[in-house]
Design an enzyme around this catalytic site. Structure first.
Site, PDB file in Angstrom:
ATOM      1  N   GLU A 151       0.809  -1.227   0.000  1.00 10.80           N
ATOM      2  CA  GLU A 151       0.000   0.000   0.000  1.00 10.80           C
ATOM      3  C   GLU A 151       0.845   1.283   0.000  1.00 10.80           C
ATOM      4  O   GLU A 151       0.572   2.215   0.751  1.00 10.80           O
ATOM      5  CB  GLU A 151      -0.989  -0.018   1.165  1.00 10.80           C
ATOM      6  CG  GLU A 151      -1.910  -1.233   1.105  1.00 10.80           C
ATOM      7  CD  GLU A 151      -2.992  -1.246   2.186  1.00 10.80           C
ATOM      8  OE1 GLU A 151      -2.964  -0.391   3.082  1.00 10.80           O
ATOM      9  OE2 GLU A 151      -3.867  -2.125   2.113  1.00 10.80           O
TER      10      GLU A 151
ATOM     11  N   GLU B 253      -6.508 -10.942  -1.025  1.00 15.43           N
ATOM     12  CA  GLU B 253      -7.387 -10.650   0.122  1.00 15.43           C
ATOM     13  C   GLU B 253      -8.844 -10.656  -0.312  1.00 15.43           C
ATOM     14  O   GLU B 253      -9.632  -9.781   0.082  1.00 15.43           O
ATOM     15  CB  GLU B 253      -7.024  -9.288   0.742  1.00 15.43           C
ATOM     16  CG  GLU B 253      -5.570  -9.209   1.165  1.00 15.43           C
ATOM     17  CD  GLU B 253      -5.231  -7.999   2.008  1.00 15.43           C
ATOM     18  OE1 GLU B 253      -6.143  -7.326   2.510  1.00 15.43           O
ATOM     19  OE2 GLU B 253      -4.024  -7.740   2.163  1.00 15.43           O
TER      20      GLU B 253
HETATM   21  C1  XIL Z   1      -6.591  -6.310   8.534  1.00 15.89           C
HETATM   22  C2  XIL Z   1      -6.914  -7.521   9.412  1.00 15.89           C
HETATM   23  O1  XIL Z   1      -7.790  -8.362   8.702  1.00 15.89           O
HETATM   24  C3  XIL Z   1      -7.564  -7.063  10.689  1.00 15.89           C
HETATM   25  O2  XIL Z   1      -7.741  -8.160  11.576  1.00 15.89           O
HETATM   26  C4  XIL Z   1      -6.707  -5.996  11.373  1.00 15.89           C
HETATM   27  O3  XIL Z   1      -7.376  -5.503  12.502  1.00 15.89           O
HETATM   28  C5  XIL Z   1      -6.406  -4.859  10.404  1.00 15.89           C
HETATM   29  O4  XIL Z   1      -5.801  -5.381   9.232  1.00 15.89           O
HETATM   30  N1  XIL Z   1      -5.432  -4.674   3.835  1.00 15.89           N
HETATM   31  C6  XIL Z   1      -4.392  -5.453   4.291  1.00 15.89           C
HETATM   32  C7  XIL Z   1      -4.559  -6.322   5.475  1.00 15.89           C
HETATM   33  O5  XIL Z   1      -3.344  -5.504   3.626  1.00 15.89           O
HETATM   34  O6  XIL Z   1      -3.382  -6.519   6.176  1.00 15.89           O
HETATM   35  C8  XIL Z   1      -5.653  -5.798   6.384  1.00 15.89           C
HETATM   36  O7  XIL Z   1      -5.860  -6.762   7.399  1.00 15.89           O
HETATM   37  C9  XIL Z   1      -6.909  -5.522   5.604  1.00 15.89           C
HETATM   38  C10 XIL Z   1      -6.674  -4.497   4.537  1.00 15.89           C
END
Ligand code: XIL
Length: 364
Positions: free
Chosen positions: A172, A279
């Site tokens: 990111e 994701e």
């Molecule tokens: C999120 C997790 O799922 C949560 O449990 C935590 O509280 C915050 O982070 N993009 C990403 C992930 O790259 O690492 C994030 O994960 C969600 C958004």
């Protein structure tokens, strides 16, 4: 006879009730363990089908259910061959104090993956969120922060050398308009932090494939274009980069566009890069219509993404951001109940699960 009838009645009425009321919990209010997952063992698992098509099927894993719930673990091992620690690798957890590392969250996940022949995806090394306060609020010079970043990468990547198949090295780094995000890394080190992170990760584990990951980068627009230019430039200069991670957090009211997905992945393929969907989840709270209809639309969205992954031959992994609706980050993010994943709160496969299987079994 009467007694048997009574037992049958109790089973018929109470069991569905008990199932319906299972798993109201969210990660913040832990639920009791779920019942054993519905028996789908007679059919081929998702990851077996995936591997037949050359892609790994993964899930992000939360520590709480992983440690407390045997049914969560068996579902994970049965359906997935790629494990992604959802939080355990993040800076704040793994490196909570300047001199102190804590691998107690990662190690059990690594051991489980090894025992079940699963690969592990490391996520993320250098990100602007979930940083420890000492780092986020520490006022470091450029040299000091370079030293911190170097040691962190050496220590974390080095410890699991040979055991992590792919790392999201930088995550990111881009804003939606395509400019570089203002983070502690950029502010203190300058844009070179990106090159250096990849070079140091490669030194620490030459076998691991190194990825750049972001969100809202799957299709068309300024951010996907900016990512493309960023990674093309890294490749051109010989920075060790093997692939891009497309997060693909989606909503029903913005369904995936198959042409745009394929087009975007294809241009990265031409750079010699792999693509991972890392994701995937599809929120249903903003959709309209009955639950049944929304779950069908959700299944279509999952299927579209996976199909585009299979069409473009450099797409080698499809990861859902969680295992079951019982433990999804979306509830914490939006403050609302949702059902974004492919197994429901009682660990039963949803239409999206069957849609993924259908795609993996189809010729195209
Ligand atoms: C999120 C997790 O799922 C949560 O449990 C935590 O509280 C915050 O982070 N993009 C990403 C992930 O790259 O690492 C994030 O994960 C969600 C958004």
């Amino acid at each position: 006879m009467k007694h048997r009838l009574l037992v049958a009645l109790v089973v018929l009425v109470l069991v569905p009730f008990a199932i319906a009321f299972q798993g109201r919990g969210t990660p913040s209010t832990p639920a009791p363990p779920a019942p054993p997952a519905a028996n789908t063992s007679s059919s081929t698992s998702l990851h077996t089908l995936g591997q037949q098509r050359g892609i790994d099927i993964g899930a992000a894993v939360q520590l709480y259910p992983f440690q407390k719930d045997a049914n969560y673990r068996s579902l994970l091992a049965r359906e997935f061959n790629l494990l992604v620690p959802e939080n355990a690798f993040k800076f704040a957890y793994v490196h909570p104090t300047p001199e102190g590392y804590d691998f107690s969250g990662v190690d059990p996940l690594m051991a489980f993956a090894k025992d079940h022949n699963m690969k592990v995806r490391g996520h993320p090394l250098i990100w602007h969120e979930q940083l420890p306060t000492w780092l986020d609020e520490g006022e470091f010079t450029r040299d000091e922060l370079l030293e911190i970043m170097h040691k962190h990468i050496q220590t974390v990547v080095g410890r699991y050398r040979g055991q992590v198949s792919a790392w999201d090295v930088v995550s990111e780094a881009l804003n939606r308009d395509g400019s570089l995000r203002d983070t502690v890394w950029l502010r203190t080190i300058g844009p070179e932090y990106i090159d250096l992170a990849y070079r140091w990760a490669h030194e620490a584990d030459p076998q691991a494939k190194l990825f750049y990951g972001d969100y809202a980068n799957e299709e068309r627009g300024r951010k996907p274009d900016a990512m493309y230019h960023l990674v093309a430039n890294l490749r051109q200069r010989g920075v060790p980069l093997d692939g891009v991670s497309l997060q693909a957090h989606r909503w029903l009211d913005a369904p995936p566009n198959p042409e745009a997905l394929v087009e975007n992945m294809t241009r990265h393929k031409k750079l010699g890069l792999e693509v991972h969907f890392t994701e995937v989840d599809v929120q249903i709270q903003r959709g309209t219509g009955s639950l049944e209809k929304r779950l069908a639309m959700q299944a279509d969205a999952y299927a579209t993404i996976l199909k585009s992954c299979l069409i473009v031959k450099n797409c080698t992994a499809f990861v859902t951001w969680g295992v079951t609706d019982r433990y999804s980050w979306i509830v914490g993010l939006t403050g609302k109940q949702d059902a974004p994943l492919i197994f429901d709160e009682s660990y039963r496969p949803k239409p999206a699960y069957y849609a993924l299987k259908q795609v993996l079994s189809s010729e195209f």
